[in-house]
Write an enzyme that holds these catalytic residues in place. Structure first.
Site, PDB file in Angstrom:
ATOM      1  N   GLY A  55       0.829  -0.793   0.079  1.00  0.00           N
ATOM      2  CA  GLY A  55       0.072  -0.353  -0.139  1.00  0.00           C
ATOM      3  C   GLY A  55       0.897   1.237  -0.059  1.00  0.00           C
ATOM      4  O   GLY A  55       2.173   1.119   0.333  1.00  0.00           O
ATOM      5  N   CYS A  82       5.462  -6.244   1.268  1.00  0.00           N
ATOM      6  CA  CYS A  82       5.902  -4.724   1.685  1.00  0.00           C
ATOM      7  C   CYS A  82       4.764  -3.968   2.813  1.00  0.00           C
ATOM      8  O   CYS A  82       4.800  -4.176   3.508  1.00  0.00           O
ATOM      9  CB  CYS A  82       5.481  -4.376  -0.093  1.00  0.00           C
ATOM     10  SG  CYS A  82       6.404  -2.916  -0.276  1.00  0.00           S
ATOM     11  N   TYR A  83       3.277  -3.019   2.022  1.00  0.00           N
ATOM     12  CA  TYR A  83       3.469  -2.333   3.474  1.00  0.00           C
ATOM     13  C   TYR A  83       2.857  -3.526   4.273  1.00  0.00           C
ATOM     14  O   TYR A  83       2.875  -3.083   5.627  1.00  0.00           O
ATOM     15  CB  TYR A  83       2.128  -1.141   2.545  1.00  0.00           C
ATOM     16  CG  TYR A  83       1.615  -0.375   4.145  1.00  0.00           C
ATOM     17  CD1 TYR A  83       1.977   0.966   4.465  1.00  0.00           C
ATOM     18  CD2 TYR A  83       0.585  -0.895   5.013  1.00  0.00           C
ATOM     19  CE1 TYR A  83       1.153   1.157   6.351  1.00  0.00           C
ATOM     20  CE2 TYR A  83      -0.492  -0.839   6.089  1.00  0.00           C
ATOM     21  CZ  TYR A  83       0.155   0.472   6.104  1.00  0.00           C
ATOM     22  OH  TYR A  83      -0.222   1.427   7.089  1.00  0.00           O
ATOM     23  N   HIS A 169       7.726  -7.450  -4.077  1.00  0.00           N
ATOM     24  CA  HIS A 169       6.295  -7.995  -4.445  1.00  0.00           C
ATOM     25  C   HIS A 169       6.370  -9.321  -5.621  1.00  0.00           C
ATOM     26  O   HIS A 169       6.927  -8.682  -6.289  1.00  0.00           O
ATOM     27  CB  HIS A 169       5.760  -6.485  -5.282  1.00  0.00           C
ATOM     28  CG  HIS A 169       5.462  -5.798  -4.344  1.00  0.00           C
ATOM     29  ND1 HIS A 169       4.045  -4.755  -3.889  1.00  0.00           N
ATOM     30  CD2 HIS A 169       6.208  -4.116  -4.274  1.00  0.00           C
ATOM     31  CE1 HIS A 169       3.916  -4.701  -3.357  1.00  0.00           C
ATOM     32  NE2 HIS A 169       5.198  -3.771  -4.012  1.00  0.00           N
ATOM     33  N   GLU A 171       3.897 -10.266  -6.034  1.00  0.00           N
ATOM     34  CA  GLU A 171       2.760 -11.226  -7.283  1.00  0.00           C
ATOM     35  C   GLU A 171       4.028 -10.418  -8.584  1.00  0.00           C
ATOM     36  O   GLU A 171       2.921 -10.892  -9.578  1.00  0.00           O
ATOM     37  CB  GLU A 171       1.956 -10.176  -7.270  1.00  0.00           C
ATOM     38  CG  GLU A 171       2.098  -9.137  -7.310  1.00  0.00           C
ATOM     39  CD  GLU A 171       2.386  -8.268  -5.319  1.00  0.00           C
ATOM     40  OE1 GLU A 171       3.468  -8.692  -4.809  1.00  0.00           O
ATOM     41  OE2 GLU A 171       1.851  -7.081  -5.200  1.00  0.00           O
ATOM     42  N   SER A 223     -26.254  -5.443 -23.111  1.00  0.00           N
ATOM     43  CA  SER A 223     -25.463  -4.596 -24.015  1.00  0.00           C
ATOM     44  C   SER A 223     -25.030  -5.335 -25.438  1.00  0.00           C
ATOM     45  O   SER A 223     -24.625  -4.263 -25.761  1.00  0.00           O
ATOM     46  CB  SER A 223     -24.790  -3.580 -23.317  1.00  0.00           C
ATOM     47  OG  SER A 223     -23.188  -4.911 -22.718  1.00  0.00           O
ATOM     48  N   GLY A 224     -24.479  -6.702 -24.968  1.00  0.00           N
ATOM     49  CA  GLY A 224     -24.010  -7.066 -26.195  1.00  0.00           C
ATOM     50  C   GLY A 224     -22.592  -7.159 -25.995  1.00  0.00           C
ATOM     51  O   GLY A 224     -21.305  -7.588 -26.402  1.00  0.00           O
ATOM     52  N   GLY A 225     -21.854  -6.561 -24.398  1.00  0.00           N
ATOM     53  CA  GLY A 225     -20.809  -6.273 -24.237  1.00  0.00           C
ATOM     54  C   GLY A 225     -20.447  -7.857 -23.486  1.00  0.00           C
ATOM     55  O   GLY A 225     -21.088  -8.388 -23.471  1.00  0.00           O
ATOM     56  N   ASP A 227     -19.229  -8.786 -20.073  1.00  0.00           N
ATOM     57  CA  ASP A 227     -20.295  -8.493 -18.685  1.00  0.00           C
ATOM     58  C   ASP A 227     -21.357  -9.220 -18.643  1.00  0.00           C
ATOM     59  O   ASP A 227     -22.099 -10.578 -18.734  1.00  0.00           O
ATOM     60  CB  ASP A 227     -19.681  -7.969 -18.028  1.00  0.00           C
ATOM     61  CG  ASP A 227     -18.242  -6.767 -18.427  1.00  0.00           C
ATOM     62  OD1 ASP A 227     -17.211  -8.196 -18.580  1.00  0.00           O
ATOM     63  OD2 ASP A 227     -17.933  -5.733 -17.499  1.00  0.00           O
ATOM     64  N   SER A 229     -23.281 -10.255 -21.771  1.00  0.00           N
ATOM     65  CA  SER A 229     -23.523 -11.279 -22.822  1.00  0.00           C
ATOM     66  C   SER A 229     -23.330 -12.345 -21.613  1.00  0.00           C
ATOM     67  O   SER A 229     -23.949 -13.780 -21.640  1.00  0.00           O
ATOM     68  CB  SER A 229     -23.022 -11.522 -23.166  1.00  0.00           C
ATOM     69  OG  SER A 229     -22.579 -10.774 -24.314  1.00  0.00           O
ATOM     70  N   LYS A 369     -11.992  -9.240 -14.954  1.00  0.00           N
ATOM     71  CA  LYS A 369     -11.939  -9.322 -16.456  1.00  0.00           C
ATOM     72  C   LYS A 369     -11.983 -11.237 -17.677  1.00  0.00           C
ATOM     73  O   LYS A 369     -12.885 -11.586 -17.716  1.00  0.00           O
ATOM     74  CB  LYS A 369     -11.548  -8.372 -17.324  1.00  0.00           C
ATOM     75  CG  LYS A 369     -12.582  -7.466 -18.851  1.00  0.00           C
ATOM     76  CD  LYS A 369     -13.518  -7.620 -18.408  1.00  0.00           C
ATOM     77  CE  LYS A 369     -14.077  -6.896 -19.984  1.00  0.00           C
ATOM     78  NZ  LYS A 369     -15.516  -5.734 -19.641  1.00  0.00           N
TER      79      LYS A 369
END
Ligand code: XMP
Length: 513
Positions: A55, A82-83, A169, A171, A223-225, A227, A229, A369
């Site tokens: 952070g 880290c933090y 880090h 990750e 919407s056809g997007g 998510d 869909s 996503k």
């Protein structure tokens, strides 16, 4: 749904979602929670381990986020990054100091005591550092397990209590053995089972939706997007025709959009789809409006009105489904507030009013996503839908600078279509985050054949990005830019000049309005 998980406590690091990705790649489910979440919300039967994220704060700063010190006595393994390591050190009686020299970037890191965290990692390797503070004195019961260029305690451990801290880090991809460190923690130290997968997610979610919905009806604004869909197909798999999807054609969509949505969802998936042609209403309401925020408000309100009207026609609906994703949830409750979410009044179906009295179902709310795309693939949603670039709710209205008319929408649709066709043909579409055209409110002089023309100018914009928060203009090869310009000017009546937008975000935004 009860399942083994890792909890990630979010201290505001830009890399938090990456930690979650790494854990899920190991087949282990994880959740990101704010440090203010009460300790009682951590279910000791489900939680196999806790990761404290990095952070931007300093632990001695006033108001710096901390966690409940009880967290370290639950008997659950903890890894502070880290933090997060500094929070652990301070909470358990150690000492953190502010260093004058920030250590930022690649650093050599040397393991002094392998233990279970550094199993299978060479003594010396490269790690990614990004800190100003560091642990000076360790809490009682802790031993140093690594050092780095200018940090004598680059990692520490209390082996008995299974508490670990790393200053770097693990990750990020620059930390050479970062994935192994996270695997060692999650799989070996926490002993978490690898039972989370896209397939198991689909199976469990379908069964959960069936249980929750029973014999009731669900509506969803499609919407056809990507998510909405994926949410539609997933819910349809669970409850079939009791899901009704509403697709509003606001006249501001891309070329052939309604046709594509009908083909995929109605014909192929046999989803109960209601297409509402509201283009006249939207274009009427937008007549003469040039201010972008006014355009957004008008479109947002009208969408809600039409959606409610359609829902009333369906009747007897109990649930409203939405394709909300995990980053939307995390950002809205982040310790430091969501980044740019409020800069533009984004119109999303999320704006549907509470007065509809519907119970929300958000089956994707724990997914990122790329998880959603993988779920879509598992559900056999065609790549045309899954690989699509994001498209703003207000559509072409914020890509037509100035007055939005049907004629200007038609011109822009044709331009956009040629641009995207070429990007796909050249194999560039998938490498670009978002590409689109903007119709400018100016005309320019040109010459076609022997005739002088005075026509529209369009800008084409293509950007690369990870999440849309920052973006760089895409370096499309000159010969391709040339082809795009030629095709647009030759094929789209009303356009005689094409310019390429070479601005990055920040300071520009992705959209022009
Ligand atoms: P900006 O232009 O803010 O865009 O850099 C970031 C991302 O958000 C999308 N965007 C919108 N999406 N409603 C939406 O649903 C909106 O009003 C809106 N404005 C921008 C934009 O396309 C990009 O992906």
């Amino acid at each position: 749904m009860s399942r083994e998980k890792i909890i990630i406590i979010d201290f505001g690091s830009q890399y938090n979602q990456l930690i979650a990705r790494r854990v899920r790649e190991l087949g282990v489910f994880c959740e990101i929670v704010p440090p203010t979440a009460p300790i009682e919300s951590i279910n000791p039967f489900e939680t196999r381990g806790i990761i404290l994220s990095g952070g931007p704060a300093s632990v001695y700063q006033k108001g710096a986020p901390i966690c409940d010190p009880m967290l370290f006595s639950l008997g659950i393994p903890v890894l502070g990054i880290c933090y997060g390591m500094q929070v652990m050190a301070k909470a358990l009686g150690g000492n953190v100091e502010h260093t004058r020299w920030r250590e930022y970037g690649r650093a050599t890191f040397t393991i002094t005591n392998h233990g279970p965290l550094f199993k299978d990692i060479p003594k010396n390797s490269i790690s990614w550092m990004s800190h100003g503070d560091k642990v000076k004195r360790m809490p009682k019961g802790f031993a140093r397990i690594a050092l780095s260029g200018n940090t004598s305690i680059a990692a520490f451990a209390n082996f008995e209590k299974r508490l670990y801290g790393v200053q770097f880090h693990p990750e990020v991809a620059h930390t050479e053995y970062g994935k192994i460190i996270i695997r060692n923690f999650v799989r070996n130290i926490c002993g978490a089972r690898a039972d989370w997968s896209i397939r198991s997610f689909v199976k469990e979610t379908v069964s959960d939706i069936r249980k929750i919905v029973g014999n009731n009806k669900v509506i969803l604004g499609l919407s056809g997007g990507v998510d909405s869909s994926v949410a539609a197909v997933l819910i349809h798999k669970a409850i079939g025709r009791r899901l009704a999807c509403i697709f509003v054609d606001n006249g501001l969509l891309r070329k052939n959009e309604t046709r594509l949505v009908r083909e995929v969802f109605q014909k192929h998936f046999k989803i109960n789809l209601r297409v509402v042609d509201a283009s006249k209403e939207f274009l009427g309401a937008l007549r003469g409006v040039v201010d972008p925020e006014k355009k957004r408000k008008i479109i947002g309100r009208l969408f809600i009105k039409i959606f409610e009207r359609e829902a009333a026609r369906i009747g007897n609906v109990k649930f409203l489904a939405q394709g909300t994703l995990y980053p939307d949830l995390i950002e809205s409750r982040s310790v430091f507030g969501g980044p740019s979410a409020t800069i533009k009044t984004h119109h999303n179906v999320g704006g549907l009013p509470k007065k509809m009295h519907l119970v929300l179902i958000e089956p994707l709310k724990y997914l990122f996503k790329d998880d959603v795309r993988r779920v879509g693939k598992e559900l056999r949603i065609p790549p045309e839908i899954l690989g699509r670039h994001p498209f703003p709710g207000p559509g072409l209205a914020v890509r037509i600078i100035g007055d939005v008319t049907e004629e200007r929408c038609d011109i822009l649709r044709e331009v956009d279509d040629r641009f995207i066709q070429i990007l796909k043909k050249e194999g560039l579409y998938g490498k670009i985050w978002q590409a689109f055209a903007v119709l400018l409110p100016i005309k320019s002089v040109g010459i076609m054949g022997d005739k002088r023309t005075y026509e529209n100018v369009v800008a084409i914009r293509a950007v690369t990005s990870i999440d849309g928060m920052t973006a760089d203009w895409a370096k499309i090869p000159y010969n391709v830019v040339g082809k795009i310009s030629n095709r647009i000017i030759n094929e789209v009546t009303g356009v005689n000049r094409v310019v390429y937008d070479i601005s990055s975000k920040p300071p520009s935004t992705i959209e022009w309005e």
